[in-house]
Design an enzyme around this catalytic site. Sequence first.
Site, PDB file in Angstrom:
ATOM      1  N   GLU A   1       0.807  -1.222   0.000  1.00  0.00           N
ATOM      2  CA  GLU A   1       0.000   0.000   0.000  1.00  0.00           C
ATOM      3  C   GLU A   1       0.841   1.274   0.000  1.00  0.00           C
ATOM      4  O   GLU A   1       0.491   2.257  -0.666  1.00  0.00           O
ATOM      5  CB  GLU A   1      -0.943  -0.009   1.218  1.00  0.00           C
TER       6      GLU A   1
ATOM      7  N   ASP B   1     -13.334 -11.640   8.718  1.00  0.00           N
ATOM      8  CA  ASP B   1     -11.874 -11.567   8.602  1.00  0.00           C
ATOM      9  C   ASP B   1     -11.207 -11.288   9.942  1.00  0.00           C
ATOM     10  O   ASP B   1      -9.989 -11.439  10.076  1.00  0.00           O
ATOM     11  CB  ASP B   1     -11.470 -10.482   7.598  1.00  0.00           C
TER      12      ASP B   1
END
Length: 312
Positions: free
Chosen positions: A55, A114
């Site tokens: 990222e 998640d």
Amino acid sequence: MEQSSQLESFGRALVELGREREDIVVLDPDVASSTKTTYFAESFPSRFVRVGISEQDMLGIASGLAAAGKTPIAVGFAMFIIGRGWEQIANSIARQRLDAKIVGTHAGLSPHADGESHQMYGDVALMRTIPNMRVVVPGDAPSAVEALRAALEYRGPVYIRLMRGSTPTIYGEDIEFEMGRANVLREGSDATVIANGIMLSRALTAAEKLIGEGIDVRVIDMHTVKPLDTGAIEKTAKETGAIVTAEEHSIIGGLGSAVAETLAETAPTPMERIGIRDRFGESSRSYPELLAHVGLTPEAIAEAVHRVIERR
């Protein structure tokens, strides 16, 4: 309410906007199938940049593209694009006021299965602190599309926060969306609930419940947390005298904090904040059950309205 997906609508809108504007470039850190940017990749492969799970690099590339005259849209999970990339956003994009758009998906508790490592509920607080940055939290799929369009019309950095999964559809085709301007979704005179994101539909549900108890609640969609519509806050504080904020974000630094700052400086008013209190999230097979577990329910909003009216 009818349900629709912010990410599905966002992905389709990216393709439409890509046809209209050849300067748009979409960047992806290996999550395109989840963020629905695959639609853009299939339509405009030469304007789709896969950077891998990196990222910070993606945001650095976005700053270079913006400096070269392109309009980059960097899209990734909120926990990682903001949690890992904050320094690059601040120094490489916002400091130069570059025309780059950052979209954090799977925000809040929406990646319920998640687990807490993927759940981001401090991104609004982090992005609010960056000078030159605009921060938008749409409440449904139609407003997510309009937020994207508004961000692209604005020349400068914008952060858009989106949820995973389906959400209640609040707006119709006649939606009016302007960054920095709140929308009054329901008039009322006894108290005001200021909300955004998934909590917007829950605020409307709470208001319907309260009308049965003789309490008339105004509901405001504060989709833009920065720049904040302080005029709307001051007006509703004077007219209703009691305010509750509701957000799927930490109560530290998010919408509730922004509203409280405004009220403290210009219109002191009894106030309650509904949000994620000082805690981590949890894994859950059910998003609604996880929201209920941390107190993000219409019932919690209604109870807060009762408390704040008693303090008025």
